[in-house]
Design an enzyme around this catalytic site. Structure first.
Site, PDB file in Angstrom:
ATOM      1  N   LYS A  93     -13.325  -4.915   2.257  1.00 46.11           N
ATOM      2  CA  LYS A  93     -14.245  -3.815   1.934  1.00 46.11           C
ATOM      3  C   LYS A  93     -15.714  -4.165   2.142  1.00 46.11           C
ATOM      4  CE  LYS A  93     -11.370  -1.174  -1.278  1.00 46.11           C
ATOM      5  NZ  LYS A  93     -11.284  -0.532  -2.603  1.00 46.11           N
ATOM      6  N   GLY A 116      -3.914   5.849 -13.164  1.00 42.98           N
ATOM      7  CA  GLY A 116      -4.656   5.506 -11.949  1.00 42.98           C
ATOM      8  C   GLY A 116      -4.108   6.112 -10.655  1.00 42.98           C
ATOM      9  N   SER A 150       0.821  -1.218   0.000  1.00 44.76           N
ATOM     10  CA  SER A 150       0.000   0.000   0.000  1.00 44.76           C
ATOM     11  C   SER A 150       0.854   1.267   0.000  1.00 44.76           C
ATOM     12  CB  SER A 150      -0.926   0.009   1.211  1.00 44.76           C
ATOM     13  OG  SER A 150      -1.610   1.254   1.274  1.00 44.76           O
ATOM     14  N   ALA A 183     -15.925  -5.631 -14.145  1.00 44.52           N
ATOM     15  CA  ALA A 183     -17.155  -5.473 -13.351  1.00 44.52           C
ATOM     16  C   ALA A 183     -16.909  -5.842 -11.890  1.00 44.52           C
ATOM     17  CB  ALA A 183     -18.271  -6.333 -13.939  1.00 44.52           C
ATOM     18  N   GLY A 184     -15.705  -5.551 -11.398  1.00 48.41           N
ATOM     19  CA  GLY A 184     -15.381  -5.857 -10.002  1.00 48.41           C
ATOM     20  C   GLY A 184     -15.758  -4.711  -9.077  1.00 48.41           C
ATOM     21  N   ASP A 221     -13.770   5.777  -3.565  1.00 43.02           N
ATOM     22  CA  ASP A 221     -13.132   5.410  -4.841  1.00 43.02           C
ATOM     23  C   ASP A 221     -13.789   6.146  -6.019  1.00 43.02           C
ATOM     24  OD1 ASP A 221     -11.125   3.717  -3.959  1.00 43.02           O
ATOM     25  OD2 ASP A 221     -12.368   1.917  -4.068  1.00 43.02           O
TER      26      ASP A 221
HETATM   27  P1  NAP Z   1     -11.874  -7.119  -8.615  1.00 44.05           P
HETATM   28  O1  NAP Z   1     -13.060  -6.767  -7.781  1.00 44.05           O
HETATM   29  O2  NAP Z   1     -11.141  -8.384  -8.342  1.00 44.05           O
HETATM   30  O3  NAP Z   1     -12.364  -7.142 -10.158  1.00 44.05           O
HETATM   31  C1  NAP Z   1     -11.481  -7.431 -11.190  1.00 44.05           C
HETATM   32  C2  NAP Z   1     -12.201  -7.376 -12.538  1.00 44.05           C
HETATM   33  O4  NAP Z   1     -11.213  -7.576 -13.537  1.00 44.05           O
HETATM   34  C3  NAP Z   1     -13.254  -8.461 -12.727  1.00 44.05           C
HETATM   35  O5  NAP Z   1     -14.343  -7.926 -13.417  1.00 44.05           O
HETATM   36  C4  NAP Z   1     -12.516  -9.516 -13.561  1.00 44.05           C
HETATM   37  O6  NAP Z   1     -13.351 -10.216 -14.458  1.00 44.05           O
HETATM   38  C5  NAP Z   1     -11.602  -8.661 -14.386  1.00 44.05           C
HETATM   39  N1  NAP Z   1     -10.397  -9.412 -14.783  1.00 44.05           N
HETATM   40  C6  NAP Z   1      -9.445  -9.923 -13.957  1.00 44.05           C
HETATM   41  N2  NAP Z   1      -8.505 -10.571 -14.680  1.00 44.05           N
HETATM   42  C7  NAP Z   1      -8.903 -10.474 -15.987  1.00 44.05           C
HETATM   43  C8  NAP Z   1      -8.359 -10.958 -17.208  1.00 44.05           C
HETATM   44  N3  NAP Z   1      -7.204 -11.668 -17.235  1.00 44.05           N
HETATM   45  N4  NAP Z   1      -9.025 -10.686 -18.367  1.00 44.05           N
HETATM   46  C9  NAP Z   1     -10.182  -9.973 -18.334  1.00 44.05           C
HETATM   47  N5  NAP Z   1     -10.755  -9.488 -17.202  1.00 44.05           N
HETATM   48  C10 NAP Z   1     -10.108  -9.748 -16.043  1.00 44.05           C
HETATM   49  O7  NAP Z   1     -10.780  -5.958  -8.582  1.00 44.05           O
HETATM   50  P2  NAP Z   1     -10.960  -4.398  -8.222  1.00 44.05           P
HETATM   51  O8  NAP Z   1     -10.946  -4.237  -6.745  1.00 44.05           O
HETATM   52  O9  NAP Z   1     -12.093  -3.854  -9.012  1.00 44.05           O
HETATM   53  O10 NAP Z   1      -9.563  -3.815  -8.739  1.00 44.05           O
HETATM   54  C11 NAP Z   1      -9.196  -3.881 -10.100  1.00 44.05           C
HETATM   55  C12 NAP Z   1      -7.882  -3.157 -10.321  1.00 44.05           C
HETATM   56  O11 NAP Z   1      -8.022  -1.785  -9.997  1.00 44.05           O
HETATM   57  C13 NAP Z   1      -6.720  -3.666  -9.464  1.00 44.05           C
HETATM   58  O12 NAP Z   1      -5.579  -3.706 -10.268  1.00 44.05           O
HETATM   59  C14 NAP Z   1      -6.569  -2.616  -8.389  1.00 44.05           C
HETATM   60  O13 NAP Z   1      -5.232  -2.497  -7.934  1.00 44.05           O
HETATM   61  C15 NAP Z   1      -6.995  -1.354  -9.138  1.00 44.05           C
HETATM   62  N6  NAP Z   1      -7.547  -0.295  -8.274  1.00 44.05           N
HETATM   63  C16 NAP Z   1      -7.009   0.939  -8.358  1.00 44.05           C
HETATM   64  C17 NAP Z   1      -7.532   1.956  -7.569  1.00 44.05           C
HETATM   65  C18 NAP Z   1      -6.926   3.332  -7.641  1.00 44.05           C
HETATM   66  O14 NAP Z   1      -7.105   4.113  -6.700  1.00 44.05           O
HETATM   67  N7  NAP Z   1      -6.267   3.675  -8.725  1.00 44.05           N
HETATM   68  C19 NAP Z   1      -8.612   1.707  -6.708  1.00 44.05           C
HETATM   69  C20 NAP Z   1      -9.162   0.414  -6.665  1.00 44.05           C
HETATM   70  C21 NAP Z   1      -8.605  -0.589  -7.463  1.00 44.05           C
HETATM   71  P3  NAP Z   1     -14.103 -11.604 -14.056  1.00 44.05           P
HETATM   72  O15 NAP Z   1     -15.401 -11.175 -13.440  1.00 44.05           O
HETATM   73  O16 NAP Z   1     -14.271 -12.313 -15.340  1.00 44.05           O
HETATM   74  O17 NAP Z   1     -13.201 -12.330 -13.091  1.00 44.05           O
END
Ligand code: NAP
Length: 277
Positions: free
Chosen positions: A72, A240, A21, A133-134, A108
């Site tokens: 979360k 990001g 972090s 869609a996470g 966020d």
């Molecule tokens: P999450 O809830 O685990 O969701 C991940 C999403 O990505 C899901 O929809 C998943 O699809 C998709 N995905 C994962 N691997 C994939 C692949 N190989 N091909 C296609 N789709 C894929 O994650 P999250 O919490 O939303 O976070 C996502 C990213 O955002 C992370 O890298 C995190 O570090 C970053 N983030 C950045 C910030 C910031 O402040 N900049 C804030 C939050 C998160 P499926 O449904 O098919 O598994």
């Protein structure tokens, strides 16, 4: 270095793990800049201990805490009250403790919007295409829809995008394979998947030759392959890191009583330990 008194305000980030972090570095910068009598700590807490640990932080007089993966959703449940941002996002990333009561919000979405605005992109300028869609897609979709933006989601697992659309019914869902053709119908394209992060492959999407703005919420590395591709095509590319910086503002203000600013000095300091590409 700030000297702590017996009245110091204390917050921190709870997650498992938290060693990756950047939030302690980020909040530490603001605490030092404003010479605030306070501290922000990394708080690695295993999922099975999280609830009792939070109750301990409340009892110990903490001002609040941030919440990251995997807590979360648990954070939503521990709150006495949650605000509209947390309700719509279905998750909490910021806790404020006040006389034994816990209030939760999700910053966020507002962090995402304020990052775009700081880069001169109006998030309400036109329809948005979210890839993924996470949890973060949900928070971003919720704030865009509240602005009246038309939002489309393409996710590898379509059922997950459809589940999101049950909670946010204004959302349109398309197949993952349709993302390439959908780009040209949207003013903003957002990567909310981990693709492009160090250790992952790049996000495969054809940005075409239209002129959408492209945002990537991945910030390790700072310049993802998607952002590099967008820049090479002359598109506006928003990374990001700024979302991370902006999402931290409301928590800092609530815990330490001062509205901090996101500027180049902060950006460079936090970016200091993140690879460029
Ligand atoms: P999450 O809830 O685990 O969701 C991940 C999403 O990505 C899901 O929809 C998943 O699809 C998709 N995905 C994962 N691997 C994939 C692949 N190989 N091909 C296609 N789709 C894929 O994650 P999250 O919490 O939303 O976070 C996502 C990213 O955002 C992370 O890298 C995190 O570090 C970053 N983030 C950045 C910030 C910031 O402040 N900049 C804030 C939050 C998160 P499926 O449904 O098919 O598994």
């Amino acid at each position: 270095m700030t000297i702590l008194s017996g009245k110091a305000r204390v917050s921190g980030i709870t997650g498992w793990p938290v060693s990756h972090s950047r939030s302690p570095r980020l909040h530490g910068f603001w605490l030092e800049r404003h010479r605030i009598d306070g501290a922000y700590l990394p708080l690695p807490i295993r999922p099975e201990n999280w609830t009792i640990a939070i109750k301990g932080l409340v009892a110990a007089g903490f001002a609040g805490a941030n919440v990251t993966i995997p807590h979360k959703v648990a954070a939503f449940e521990i709150c006495d009250t949650v605000d509209e941002s947390a309700r719509r996002a279905g998750a909490v990333n910021t806790l404020v403790f006040n006389e034994g009561r816990i209030t939760g919000s999700n910053t966020d979405g507002i962090g995402f919007l304020n990052n775009l605005r700081q880069h001169g992109v109006d998030p309400a300028a036109g329809p948005a295409l979210l890839l993924g869609a996470g949890g973060s897609a949900r928070a971003i979709a919720a704030v865009l829809l509240q602005l009246g933006v038309r939002v489309t989601v393409a996710n590898r697992t379509r059922a997950k995008a459809e589940a999101l659309a049950v909670d946010l019914p204004e959302l349109a869902v398309i197949d993952w394979d349709q993302r390439h053709v959908a780009v040209s119908d949207h003013a903003l394209v957002v990567n909310t998947t981990p693709l492009g992060m160090n250790g992952e492959g790049p996000l495969p999407v054809d940005l075409g030759h239209n002129r959408p703005a492209v945002a990537d919420i991945v910030y390790v590395p700072l310049q993802t392959p998607l952002l590099a591709d967008a820049k090479a095509r002359g598109l506006i590319a928003v990374g990001g890191l700024g979302m991370l910086l902006h999402q931290a503002v409301p928590g800092f203000a609530a815990w330490f009583g001062l509205q901090p600013t996101v500027d180049d000095e902060l950006r460079q300091f936090v970016a200091g330990d993140i690879p460029q590409r």
